[in-house]
Design a protein around this motif. Structure first.
Motif, PDB file in Angstrom:
ATOM      1  N   GLY A  95       0.572  -1.150  -0.282  1.00 12.96           N
ATOM      2  CA  GLY A  95      -0.054  -0.090  -0.308  1.00 12.96           C
ATOM      3  C   GLY A  95       0.865   1.500   0.054  1.00 12.96           C
ATOM      4  N   ILE A  96       1.268   1.266   1.162  1.00 14.48           N
ATOM      5  CA  ILE A  96       2.136   2.625   1.128  1.00 14.48           C
ATOM      6  C   ILE A  96       3.407   2.268   2.133  1.00 14.48           C
ATOM      7  N   ASP A  97       4.781   2.568   1.091  1.00 13.51           N
ATOM      8  CA  ASP A  97       5.982   2.155   2.283  1.00 13.51           C
ATOM      9  C   ASP A  97       6.328   3.028   3.727  1.00 13.51           C
ATOM     10  N   GLY A  98       7.093   2.761   3.866  1.00 14.17           N
ATOM     11  CA  GLY A  98       7.701   2.980   5.607  1.00 14.17           C
ATOM     12  C   GLY A  98       8.637   4.524   4.726  1.00 14.17           C
ATOM     13  N   VAL A  99       8.580   5.422   3.839  1.00 14.93           N
ATOM     14  CA  VAL A  99       9.321   5.456   3.658  1.00 14.93           C
ATOM     15  C   VAL A  99       8.459   7.688   3.233  1.00 14.93           C
ATOM     16  N   GLU A 100       7.311   7.149   2.809  1.00 11.43           N
ATOM     17  CA  GLU A 100       6.198   7.694   2.794  1.00 11.43           C
ATOM     18  C   GLU A 100       5.106   8.032   3.414  1.00 11.43           C
ATOM     19  N   THR A 101       5.221   6.461   4.381  1.00 11.01           N
ATOM     20  CA  THR A 101       4.630   6.967   6.281  1.00 11.01           C
ATOM     21  C   THR A 101       5.100   7.850   6.786  1.00 11.01           C
ATOM     22  N   PHE A 102       6.727   7.837   7.239  1.00  9.09           N
ATOM     23  CA  PHE A 102       7.583   8.904   7.752  1.00  9.09           C
ATOM     24  C   PHE A 102       7.322  10.160   7.232  1.00  9.09           C
ATOM     25  N   LEU A 109       3.821  15.327  13.421  1.00  7.22           N
ATOM     26  CA  LEU A 109       4.137  15.251  14.313  1.00  7.22           C
ATOM     27  C   LEU A 109       5.780  15.229  13.588  1.00  7.22           C
ATOM     28  N   PRO A 110       6.599  16.563  13.797  1.00  3.72           N
ATOM     29  CA  PRO A 110       8.034  17.191  13.762  1.00  3.72           C
ATOM     30  C   PRO A 110       8.818  16.383  14.523  1.00  3.72           C
ATOM     31  N   GLY A 111       8.476  16.711  15.511  1.00  2.00           N
ATOM     32  CA  GLY A 111       9.795  16.145  16.617  1.00  2.00           C
ATOM     33  C   GLY A 111      10.038  14.905  16.709  1.00  2.00           C
ATOM     34  N   CYS A 112       8.858  13.874  15.758  1.00  2.00           N
ATOM     35  CA  CYS A 112       9.430  12.251  16.537  1.00  2.00           C
ATOM     36  C   CYS A 112       9.925  11.715  15.331  1.00  2.00           C
ATOM     37  N   MET A 113      10.978  11.146  16.245  1.00  4.18           N
ATOM     38  CA  MET A 113      12.185  10.383  16.013  1.00  4.18           C
ATOM     39  C   MET A 113      11.385   9.444  15.043  1.00  4.18           C
ATOM     40  N   VAL A 114      12.237   8.822  13.882  1.00  2.00           N
ATOM     41  CA  VAL A 114      11.437   7.839  13.090  1.00  2.00           C
ATOM     42  C   VAL A 114      12.992   6.313  13.140  1.00  2.00           C
ATOM     43  N   VAL A 115      12.877   6.000  12.843  1.00  2.00           N
ATOM     44  CA  VAL A 115      13.903   4.508  13.125  1.00  2.00           C
ATOM     45  C   VAL A 115      13.207   3.942  11.653  1.00  2.00           C
ATOM     46  N   MET A 116      14.001   3.356  10.348  1.00  2.00           N
ATOM     47  CA  MET A 116      13.309   2.529   9.516  1.00  2.00           C
ATOM     48  C   MET A 116      13.767   1.302   9.256  1.00  2.00           C
ATOM     49  N   MET A 117      13.728   0.900   9.563  1.00  2.00           N
ATOM     50  CA  MET A 117      13.948  -1.145   9.331  1.00  2.00           C
ATOM     51  C   MET A 117      13.994  -1.216   8.176  1.00  2.00           C
ATOM     52  N   ALA A 125      16.139   0.015  -5.511  1.00  3.12           N
ATOM     53  CA  ALA A 125      15.179   0.651  -4.424  1.00  3.12           C
ATOM     54  C   ALA A 125      15.096   0.755  -3.510  1.00  3.12           C
ATOM     55  N   ASP A 126      15.673  -0.473  -2.770  1.00  2.14           N
ATOM     56  CA  ASP A 126      15.770   0.036  -1.221  1.00  2.14           C
ATOM     57  C   ASP A 126      16.338   0.539  -1.010  1.00  2.14           C
ATOM     58  N   GLN A 127      17.951   0.549  -1.588  1.00  2.91           N
ATOM     59  CA  GLN A 127      18.583   1.282  -1.371  1.00  2.91           C
ATOM     60  C   GLN A 127      17.971   3.313  -1.220  1.00  2.91           C
ATOM     61  N   SER A 128      17.458   2.713  -2.336  1.00  6.04           N
ATOM     62  CA  SER A 128      16.754   4.465  -2.539  1.00  6.04           C
ATOM     63  C   SER A 128      16.273   4.955  -1.062  1.00  6.04           C
ATOM     64  N   LEU A 129      15.594   4.053  -1.512  1.00  5.15           N
ATOM     65  CA  LEU A 129      14.393   4.483   0.181  1.00  5.15           C
ATOM     66  C   LEU A 129      15.144   4.500   1.189  1.00  5.15           C
ATOM     67  N   ILE A 130      16.457   4.320   2.027  1.00 10.82           N
ATOM     68  CA  ILE A 130      16.521   4.205   2.308  1.00 10.82           C
ATOM     69  C   ILE A 130      17.401   5.522   2.858  1.00 10.82           C
ATOM     70  N   LYS A 131      17.869   5.696   1.815  1.00 14.04           N
ATOM     71  CA  LYS A 131      18.699   6.962   1.161  1.00 14.04           C
ATOM     72  C   LYS A 131      17.681   8.046   1.594  1.00 14.04           C
ATOM     73  N   THR A 132      16.274   8.655   1.056  1.00 11.52           N
ATOM     74  CA  THR A 132      15.589   9.166   1.332  1.00 11.52           C
ATOM     75  C   THR A 132      14.881   9.443   2.490  1.00 11.52           C
ATOM     76  N   ALA A 133      15.191   8.415   3.712  1.00  9.48           N
ATOM     77  CA  ALA A 133      15.001   7.872   4.433  1.00  9.48           C
ATOM     78  C   ALA A 133      15.751   8.553   5.739  1.00  9.48           C
ATOM     79  N   LEU A 134      16.728   8.517   5.251  1.00  5.99           N
ATOM     80  CA  LEU A 134      18.273   8.864   5.862  1.00  5.99           C
ATOM     81  C   LEU A 134      17.245  11.117   6.131  1.00  5.99           C
ATOM     82  N   ARG A 135      18.114  10.983   4.343  1.00 10.96           N
ATOM     83  CA  ARG A 135      18.000  12.063   4.432  1.00 10.96           C
ATOM     84  C   ARG A 135      16.629  13.012   4.488  1.00 10.96           C
ATOM     85  N   GLU A 136      16.015  12.805   4.560  1.00 12.09           N
ATOM     86  CA  GLU A 136      14.859  13.390   5.441  1.00 12.09           C
ATOM     87  C   GLU A 136      14.476  13.150   7.209  1.00 12.09           C
ATOM     88  N   GLY A 137      15.081  12.661   7.929  1.00 17.88           N
ATOM     89  CA  GLY A 137      15.341  12.948   9.438  1.00 17.88           C
ATOM     90  C   GLY A 137      15.466  12.032  10.131  1.00 17.88           C
TER      91      GLY A 137
END
Length: 162
Positions: A95-102, A109-117, A125-137
């Motif tokens: 449905g919606i991947d973790g990065v889009e959800t994040f 919740l701008p102060g919420c911390m997120v750990v991707m797994m 595609a997975d490496q790209s999602l990981i890089k995007t998530a880390l770049r976005e915080g």
């Protein structure tokens, strides 16, 4: 329940390890502000029920306030109704991947911390999602399978006031 201004629904479920499922019914649009005496709130978002239940129970056993859900849409809805301090989220979900959800949770919740797994994969595609998530915080990206010690250490470092 007081924290979420909701009610508990208990029902039998043969698929649940305990045979029971407890659901919290949230009034639409009700959002509570966190006060200093509330326990740190952690949300687990993963479509793998066994993994999600295990991580949930580990945090619960350690005394953390924890809520878990199986998909990004539910996570976004929960984040819009209750404050969370930390989210552990699978990067690949239907449905919606973790990065889009994040990114959606970050708006609410701008102060919420997120750990991707993520499962260790070599796919671009997975490496790209990981890089995007880390770049976005996102504070880090754990490779599955994760260790209990690793998850608890990250939570303790992310929420040191506990």
């Amino acid at each position: 329940i007081t924290r979420h201004c909701g009610t508990i629904l208990a029902r039998r479920n043969e698929d649940s390890p305990s045979g029971m499922v407890f659901e919290v019914d949230y009034p639409h649009g009700n959002r509570l502000e966190k006060t200093h005496h509330m326990a740190d709130a952690i949300m687990i978002v993963d479509d793998d029920r066994d993994f999600r239940t295990t991580i949930h129970e580990i945090f619960q056993d350690e005394g953390w306030g924890v809520v878990s859900t199986e998909d990004g849409y539910q996570a976004i809805q929960l984040a819009s109704m209750s404050p969370f301090d930390l989210v552990f989220m699978d990067i690949r979900m239907p449905g919606i991947d973790g990065v889009e959800t994040f990114l959606k949770i970050k708006e609410t919740l701008p102060g919420c911390m997120v750990v991707m797994m993520a499962v260790m994969m070599t796919g671009h595609a997975d490496q790209s999602l990981i890089k995007t998530a880390l770049r976005e915080g996102a504070i880090t990206c754990l490779r599955k399978p994760v260790s209990i010690e690793q998850v608890l250490e990250i939570a303790s470092k992310a929420l040191p006031q506990r």
